[in-house]
Design an enzyme around this catalytic site. Structure first.
Site, PDB file in Angstrom:
ATOM      1  N   HIS A 118     -24.169 -25.919   1.049  1.00  0.00           N
ATOM      2  CA  HIS A 118     -25.247 -24.945   1.245  1.00  0.00           C
ATOM      3  C   HIS A 118     -26.025 -24.676  -0.034  1.00  0.00           C
ATOM      4  O   HIS A 118     -27.124 -24.129   0.020  1.00  0.00           O
ATOM      5  CB  HIS A 118     -24.702 -23.631   1.837  1.00  0.00           C
ATOM      6  CG  HIS A 118     -23.887 -22.798   0.902  1.00  0.00           C
ATOM      7  ND1 HIS A 118     -22.518 -22.715   0.965  1.00  0.00           N
ATOM      8  CD2 HIS A 118     -24.255 -22.000  -0.122  1.00  0.00           C
ATOM      9  CE1 HIS A 118     -22.077 -21.888   0.033  1.00  0.00           C
ATOM     10  NE2 HIS A 118     -23.116 -21.435  -0.641  1.00  0.00           N
ATOM     11  N   ASP A 148     -18.373 -27.721   3.951  1.00  0.00           N
ATOM     12  CA  ASP A 148     -19.356 -27.174   3.007  1.00  0.00           C
ATOM     13  C   ASP A 148     -19.220 -27.806   1.627  1.00  0.00           C
ATOM     14  O   ASP A 148     -19.321 -27.130   0.606  1.00  0.00           O
ATOM     15  CB  ASP A 148     -19.219 -25.655   2.905  1.00  0.00           C
ATOM     16  CG  ASP A 148     -20.498 -25.006   2.357  1.00  0.00           C
ATOM     17  OD1 ASP A 148     -21.516 -25.701   2.250  1.00  0.00           O
ATOM     18  OD2 ASP A 148     -20.452 -23.812   2.027  1.00  0.00           O
ATOM     19  N   GLY A 219     -24.054 -16.690  -6.116  1.00  0.00           N
ATOM     20  CA  GLY A 219     -24.612 -17.549  -7.156  1.00  0.00           C
ATOM     21  C   GLY A 219     -23.651 -18.586  -7.674  1.00  0.00           C
ATOM     22  O   GLY A 219     -24.058 -19.551  -8.295  1.00  0.00           O
ATOM     23  N   ASN A 220     -22.335 -18.425  -7.428  1.00  0.00           N
ATOM     24  CA  ASN A 220     -21.385 -19.403  -7.923  1.00  0.00           C
ATOM     25  C   ASN A 220     -20.807 -20.277  -6.830  1.00  0.00           C
ATOM     26  O   ASN A 220     -19.710 -20.801  -6.983  1.00  0.00           O
ATOM     27  CB  ASN A 220     -20.249 -18.722  -8.686  1.00  0.00           C
ATOM     28  CG  ASN A 220     -20.534 -18.665 -10.167  1.00  0.00           C
ATOM     29  OD1 ASN A 220     -21.543 -18.103 -10.549  1.00  0.00           O
ATOM     30  ND2 ASN A 220     -19.690 -19.232 -10.977  1.00  0.00           N
ATOM     31  N   SER A 221     -21.483 -20.429  -5.744  1.00  0.00           N
ATOM     32  CA  SER A 221     -21.039 -21.372  -4.727  1.00  0.00           C
ATOM     33  C   SER A 221     -20.849 -22.743  -5.356  1.00  0.00           C
ATOM     34  O   SER A 221     -21.694 -23.222  -6.088  1.00  0.00           O
ATOM     35  CB  SER A 221     -22.087 -21.494  -3.621  1.00  0.00           C
ATOM     36  OG  SER A 221     -22.210 -20.301  -2.915  1.00  0.00           O
ATOM     37  N   GLY A 277     -10.441 -37.236  21.167  1.00  0.00           N
ATOM     38  CA  GLY A 277     -11.181 -37.079  22.420  1.00  0.00           C
ATOM     39  C   GLY A 277     -10.422 -36.292  23.466  1.00  0.00           C
ATOM     40  O   GLY A 277     -10.283 -36.750  24.607  1.00  0.00           O
TER      41      GLY A 277
END
Length: 490
Positions: A118, A148, A219-221, A277
C-alpha cells in the site's frame, strides 16, 4: 467512528525508545533474552539498510490525495471553491500530483528493497532515501496485496548495506524487538518494545502477524522489525487505534511469510500460491460428534467446485486431516499450508470419510489463476439476477429509484438495501437493521446480489471466519463483521 480502527494504510514504527520493566525473570535464565542496556549498538549495525520511501502519483480531480487530512490541502481546496467563476484558472483540474511517505529496508547488496504494497500502490514515481541522505529512484519488481508486501529495486554503483531475515517462528512472546522507519514523515526514527503476541490474524487468509508494543505510527509502513541480532523478523504493517496513533497495538507481518513472498516475486515477478479448490469450515465438537471424529480438528469440506480437489476425488463432507504430511488443525492452517505448497506438484491429502481415513493424490492448481474473473457472455452481462435474497440472516434487495427516494439517498447511490432481518441472527446482534445500505463486502464495492454472493463465496473458500461489510445508515458509514460460521450453522 469505530472504537478500534484498523489503520492498514498508513503505519509506522515510531519515535522514541520505550522503557519497559519486567516483573520477573524467566524460568529458564539460559533461554531468556536479557534486557539490553542500550539499543544504540543495534541501531549502528542496521541503520544504513533502512530507507525512507516517497511516492508520487497522478490523482484525478475531486479525489482526495494520498495523505488525507493535510491542512494545506484542505485550505487550498476551500480557497478554490470560494473563488468566483473564471478567476481561479483550472478550478477543477483534470488531475493533480499527490505524494505519500513510507518505509522499507534493503535485503541485498544489489539493491532489492522490501516495503508494503500500500506504500507504493498506484505510484508513478518512487524515490528511496538512505540513512546517508543519498537518494535513488526505484522500480517495482512485484507486489502481493494478500500479504501487503512489495519488492522494489534500485540501481547503485556501489554495493548497498543490507539486513538479513531472521526466523520469526523462534520468536517468543516477551522477546525484545526494535522497529525503525519514518513515522509521520519525521525521518529516520527508532522505537523498541517486546513481542506482545504471535500468529495474529487481522483480515487476510494468509495473515501471520507478530503483535508488538514497539511504537508504530502513520508513515512507517514497510519498515523492519528487528530481533536483537539485527535480523528482520517482521514487516511493520498495521496498527489498531481509535485515533490513528500508536497505543501499543502494532502488527508486523512475520518474516517467514514475507520471505516466501519475496522469493516468488524475485523469481516470477508475482506470487504463485497453491490452489486446492474447495470450500471449507472449521470442525466444532458438535460437528465432530456427528461425523464420527474422535477430536474436533481438521477442515470440513462444504463444497467442491470444479478444480483440483474434484479431479482428485475429494467430496463434500470430507474432513481434511493432513496435507502433504502436515497435520491440519483448522481451516486457517489448511489455507496457509495449501497457499505455501508448490503449484503443479502432486501432494498427498488425508481425509476422513464415512468413519475411515483415506489418502488421495492432488495436483494443485494456482490460486491467482483461479481468482481471475471469467469473462461473462453477452447474455450473462444483461441478466440482472434476483431482486431480493436472504443471505447471512439478511434479506437484501437491489437499490432502485423507488428505494433511493424512500431512504433519502442520492440518485447515484449504489449498494444493497437490507429489506428485512432475522431478529435471532448474528447480523441483528451486531446492530444491522432494515433500511441499512451495504456498500462494500470484503472490501469491494457491491451493487448486485450476485456480487455479494460472489464475495461471500470467496471469503468462505479462503477460510475466513468473518466477513466485513461497509454499511451506511442515514449517511453514517460503519464496518460490521459477520461470522460466516454462524451463518453456515443457520
Amino acid at each position: 467512528m469505530l472504537a478500534d480502527t484498523l489503520n492498514r494504510r498508513f503505519l509506522a514504527p515510531a519515535a522514541l525508545g520505550v522503557a519497559l520493566s519486567l516483573g520477573s525473570v524467566a524460568a529458564d535464565p539460559a533461554a531468556a533474552q536479557g534486557r539490553p542496556d542500550t539499543f544504540a549498538d543495534l541501531v549502528d549495525k542496521v541503520d544504513d539498510s533502512v530507507v525512507n520511501i516517497t511516492t508520487s502519483s497522478t490523482v484525478a480531480a475531486g479525489v482526495r490525495g494520498p495523505n488525507p487530512g493535510n491542512p494545506l490541502e484542505d485550505f487550498f481546496e476551500e480557497f478554490r471553491r470560494n473563488l468566483p467563476e473564471g478567476e481561479d484558472g483550472p478550478r477543477r483540474p483534470p488531475s493533480r500530483r499527490g505524494s505519500a511517505l513510507g518505509s522499507g529496508f534493503v535485503i541485498s547488496e544489489d539493491g532489492y528493497i522490501v516495503t508494503n504494497n500500500h506504500v507504493i500502490e498506484n505510484a508513478d514515481e518512487i524515490l528511496i532515501e538512505f540513512w546517508s541522505g543519498a537518494e535513488l529512484p526505484a522500480e517495482v519488481i512485484g507486489t502481493d496485496p494478500n500479504t501487503d508486501i512489495a519488492l522494489l529495486k534500485v540501481e547503485s554503483d556501489a554495493p548497498l548495506p543490507f539486513v538479513p531475515f531472521g526466523d520469526s517462528d523462534v520468536m517468543r512472546t516477551g522477546d525484545w524487538v526494535m522497529a525503525m522507519g519514518n513515522p509521520l514523515g519525521q525521518g529516520f526514527s527508532v522505537s523498541a518494545g517486546i513481542v506482545s503476541a504471535r500468529e495474529r490474524e487481522l483480515q487476510g487468509a494468509y495473515d501471520d502477524y507478530i503483535q508488538t508494543d514497539a511504537a508504530i505510527n502513520r508513515g512507517n509502513s514497510g519498515g523492519p522489525l528487528f530481533n536483537m541480532d539485527g535480523e528482520v523478523i517482521g514487516v511493520n504493517t498495521a496498527i489498531l487505534s481509535p485515533n490513528g496513533g500508536s497505543i501499543g497495538l502494532g502488527f508486523a507481518m512475520s518474516s517467514n511469510v514475507v520471505t516466501r513472498v519475496i522469493d516468488q516475486l524475485q523469481e516470477f515477478g508475482e506470487t504463485r500460491r497453491g490452489w486446492l479448490g474447495v470450500r471449507i469450515q472449521d470442525v466444532d465438537p458438535e460437528l465432530a460428534e456427528a461425523l464420527g471424529l474422535e477430536t474436533a480438528r481438521g477442515a470440513l469440506i462444504t463444497d467442491v467446485p470444479e478444480g483440483p480437489a474434484m479431479e482428485a476425488g475429494i467430496e463434500a463432507r470430507d474432513v481434511i486431516l493432513s496435507f502433504d504430511g502436515k497435520e491440519i488443525e483448522d481451516t486457517r492452517e489448511l489455507v496457509r499450508t495449501v497457499g505455501n505448497a508448490p503449484v503443479g506438484e502432486a501432494v498427498r491429502v488425508t481425509v476422513f470419510r464415512d468413519g475411515a481415513t483415506q489418502t488421495l493424490l492432488v495436483t494443485l492448481g494456482r490460486r491467482e489463476d483461479a481468482e481471475r474473473p471469467v469473462p461473462a457472455s453477452a447474455e450473462e452481462e444483461i441478466e440482472e439476477g434476483p431482486d431480493s435474497k436472504e443471505l447471512l440472516g439478511l434479506t437484501v434487495a437491489t437499490l432502485n429509484d423507488e428505494l433511493r427516494t424512500q431512504l433519502g439517498l442520492e440518485d447515484d447511490a449504489e449498494g444493497l438495501v437490507v429489506a428485512d432481518i432475522d431478529a435471532d441472527s448474528a447480523a441483528y446482534e451486531k446492530g444491522l437493521r432494515a433500511g441499512d445500505v451495504i456498500e462494500e463486502a470484503g472490501q469491494v464495492r457491491v451493487s448486485t446480489i450476485r456480487e455479494l454472493e460472489a464475495r461471500i463465496a470467496e471469503a468462505r473458500e479462503a477460510g475466513q471466519k468473518s466477513f466485513l461489510l461497509l454499511v451506511r445508515r442515514q449517511g453514517d458509514p460503519r464496518f460490521v463483521a459477520l461470522s460466516l460460521e454462524e451463518a453456515d450453522a443457520e
